[in-house]
Scaffold this motif. Structure first.
Motif, short mmCIF file in Angstrom:
data_model
loop_
_atom_site.label_atom_id
_atom_site.label_comp_id
_atom_site.label_asym_id
_atom_site.label_seq_id
_atom_site.Cartn_x
_atom_site.Cartn_y
_atom_site.Cartn_z
N GLU A 56 -12.84 -1.17 -1.76
CA GLU A 56 -12.43 -2.04 -2.86
C GLU A 56 -11.42 -1.12 -3.95
O GLU A 56 -11.37 0.13 -3.87
CB GLU A 56 -13.65 -2.48 -3.67
CG GLU A 56 -14.26 -3.35 -2.89
CD GLU A 56 -15.81 -3.70 -3.60
OE1 GLU A 56 -16.27 -4.96 -3.47
OE2 GLU A 56 -16.41 -3.06 -4.63
N GLU A 57 -10.67 -1.87 -4.57
CA GLU A 57 -9.66 -1.06 -5.69
C GLU A 57 -10.31 -0.46 -6.72
O GLU A 57 -11.16 -0.97 -7.40
CB GLU A 57 -8.53 -2.28 -5.91
CG GLU A 57 -7.72 -2.34 -4.62
CD GLU A 57 -6.46 -2.97 -5.14
OE1 GLU A 57 -6.22 -3.32 -6.16
OE2 GLU A 57 -5.49 -3.16 -4.31
N TYR A 58 -9.89 0.63 -7.02
CA TYR A 58 -10.37 1.46 -8.23
C TYR A 58 -9.01 1.88 -9.04
O TYR A 58 -8.43 2.62 -8.46
CB TYR A 58 -11.29 2.65 -8.03
CG TYR A 58 -12.79 1.79 -7.64
CD1 TYR A 58 -13.81 2.39 -8.48
CD2 TYR A 58 -13.01 1.66 -6.32
CE1 TYR A 58 -15.21 2.00 -8.11
CE2 TYR A 58 -14.50 1.01 -5.81
CZ TYR A 58 -15.43 1.33 -7.03
OH TYR A 58 -16.83 0.97 -6.46
N ALA A 59 -8.88 1.25 -10.25
CA ALA A 59 -7.76 1.88 -11.05
C ALA A 59 -7.95 2.54 -12.20
O ALA A 59 -9.15 2.21 -12.78
CB ALA A 59 -6.79 0.55 -11.32
N LEU A 60 -7.48 3.52 -12.54
CA LEU A 60 -7.73 4.40 -13.84
C LEU A 60 -7.36 3.71 -14.99
O LEU A 60 -6.42 2.82 -14.83
CB LEU A 60 -6.90 5.80 -13.53
CG LEU A 60 -7.33 6.70 -12.41
CD1 LEU A 60 -6.42 8.10 -12.91
CD2 LEU A 60 -8.77 7.03 -12.61
N ALA A 61 -8.12 3.61 -15.94
CA ALA A 61 -8.00 2.66 -17.32
C ALA A 61 -6.34 3.41 -17.68
O ALA A 61 -6.02 4.51 -17.52
CB ALA A 61 -8.74 3.20 -18.16
N ARG A 62 -5.55 2.50 -18.10
CA ARG A 62 -4.24 2.53 -18.43
C ARG A 62 -3.71 1.78 -19.55
O ARG A 62 -4.47 0.91 -19.91
CB ARG A 62 -3.39 2.36 -17.23
CG ARG A 62 -3.28 1.00 -16.90
CD ARG A 62 -2.56 0.70 -15.49
NE ARG A 62 -2.24 -0.59 -15.18
CZ ARG A 62 -3.19 -1.40 -14.58
NH1 ARG A 62 -4.14 -0.80 -13.96
NH2 ARG A 62 -2.78 -2.64 -14.04
N THR A 63 -2.59 2.29 -20.23
CA THR A 63 -1.85 1.56 -21.10
C THR A 63 -0.56 1.31 -20.50
O THR A 63 -0.09 1.82 -19.75
CB THR A 63 -1.87 2.26 -22.62
OG1 THR A 63 -1.20 3.27 -22.42
CG2 THR A 63 -3.34 2.55 -23.36
N GLU A 64 0.22 0.33 -21.40
CA GLU A 64 1.38 0.10 -20.82
C GLU A 64 2.28 -0.12 -21.98
O GLU A 64 2.01 -0.70 -22.97
CB GLU A 64 1.55 -0.90 -19.86
CG GLU A 64 1.04 -2.25 -20.34
CD GLU A 64 0.92 -3.41 -19.23
OE1 GLU A 64 0.94 -4.70 -19.40
OE2 GLU A 64 0.52 -3.13 -18.12
#
Length: 430
Positions: A56-64
């Motif tokens: 499963e996908e795990y993304a680092l918390a981010r801003t944009e």
């Protein structure tokens, strides 16, 4: 380091729906730490990793931050000090901006649960306006969750995005991707409603948008309005669980009615032929896959003749088969009959409905095609080997006889000679 399930999985759990995929956000970690724990990096634009066991996908918390028009003009920032709320605030809708931690506690900083209860699509923040794909996503969600309505302030924001030209920056492939996914949801008409209300449909598919307000003969179309008819047609296709090519063909079949001169309304004689070029234009612009394009063109051109199938002589029926390449591609011809059936059944008002009306044209033509395909062309070729130039003529004559016999056996087709013309593009019940 802490992980959360986010987005659709949390939303669908609260709605009591089965959860197919889990997306995860990781707070307080670096890419190096993820790799050390066995996660495999796969993200191109920002750090996304696959779990070593579940994949499963795990993304680092981010801003944009938006840096250019369109949906690709973003700069992403990730670091261990980006909070969960920092990550959630960039999401599109409040119902998709919730997170569940490993203990089952839900973080809901933007009242997504309340909007689920009220069946409302509401944008999380003004950052929504930075990504035009979100208009398409809201429309697709409306097709998936037809009981939800777009919040007035969110619709106003989408209207503003359209006016600012954001939708014009969308690449064709992404428009097609979202359109195709929306067509495969339970009520595709809701997607069209949302796109029309904010003005996006007129920019994405103007050939379709112009159908609303165009009248049709009430005898055949109790719903009268061509756009409403289109909505009913694609919803019927969805109710039958038809495949994407059939649903797209159903969506495109009446485009020609949008350019019928007003002085001819409510009749639309010749709309089938007018629609062919329009369908080709839409498919070229959106880079529609060949399978969907070819079926849509065929349906636009010949759905009128399919509706009149019981009136056609055997010679005309064989011509229809030849024009549609039905002898080589019978499955695609059957799909065209399915789309034409959707057209016939997608006609209803408060008082009249064709939804359950008999539709013998589909089995009638399928039986006729089976009879024509049963003709042994090889045997005919052997018998006519001394006159090879006559082989196509002899094969066609045998197919006409086979179709004529099938029509006679059905007891519902025309009787008499089979030398009528090859049909026309008359409006009739189409």
């Amino acid at each position: 380091m802490k992980t959360y399930v986010v987005g659709g999985a949390v939303r669908d759990e609260l709605l009591g729906l089965p959860v197919k995929d889990h997306d995860h956000v990781v707070v307080g970690a670096t890419p190096e730490e993820m790799v050390k724990q066995g996660f495999r990096p796969v993200g191109k634009d920002f750090p996304v990793f696959l779990h070593p066991k579940t994949q499963e996908e795990y993304a680092l918390a981010r801003t944009e931050r938006k840096t250019a028009p369109g949906y690709k003009g973003f700069v992403f920032h990730t670091s261990p000090d980006v909070t969960l709320e920092d990550d959630l605030v960039r999401r599109d809708l409040t119902i998709n901006a919730m997170a569940r931690d490993e203990d089952g506690a839900i973080t809901d900083p933007f009242n997504g649960r309340q909007d689920i209860a009220n069946r409302i699509f509401r944008h999380v923040s003004d950052a929504f306006a930075e990504d035009p794909v979100r208009i398409l996503r809201v429309a697709r969600f409306a097709a998936r969750f037809p009981e939800f309505r777009v919040a007035p302030e969110t619709n106003l924001l989408m209207q503003h995005m359209v006016e600012q030209g954001e939708v014009d920056a969308l690449v064709p492939e992404r428009v097609w991707q979202e359109l195709a996914r929306g067509l495969m949801e339970q009520k595709p008409s809701r997607m069209l409603e949302v796109l029309r209300r904010c003005g996006a449909l007129a920019r994405i598919i103007p050939e379709l948008d112009r159908l609303w307000g165009v009248p049709q003969p009430e005898k055949w179309h109790p719903e009268v309005d061509t756009g409403i008819h289109m909505q009913q047609v694609i919803d019927y296709a969805a109710s039958q669980d038809f495949e994407l090519p059939v649903r797209f063909a159903a969506l495109m079949h009446d485009l020609g009615k949008g350019i019928t001169p007003e002085h001819k309304w409510p009749a639309h004689h010749g709309h089938e032929g007018l629609g062919v070029d329009l369908v080709n234009e839409v498919c070229k612009r959106l880079k529609v896959p060949t399978e969907c394009r070819d079926l849509a063109v065929m349906t636009a051109r010949d759905h009128g003749n399919v509706s009149r199938a019981l009136e056609l002589r055997a010679r005309t029926v064989v011509t229809l088969f030849e024009r549609c390449d039905a002898f080589r591609k019978p499955a695609r011809f059957s799909q065209m009959l399915m789309a034409s059936e959707c057209d016939a059944r997608g006609r209803e008002s408060a008082d009249v409905s064709f939804r359950e009306a008999p539709y013998p044209q589909r089995p009638y033509l399928e039986n006729a095609l089976a009879a024509a395909r049963a003709v042994n062309a090889g045997e005919i070729a052997q018998r006519t080997a001394d006159r090879p130039e006559r082989i196509p003529e002899m094969v066609r004559a045998a197919r006409v006889r086979a179709v004529k016999a099938a029509i006679a056996a059905s007891g519902i087709g025309p009787d008499g000679a089979d030398d009528a013309d090859d049909g026309d593009d008359g409006d009739g019940a189409a």
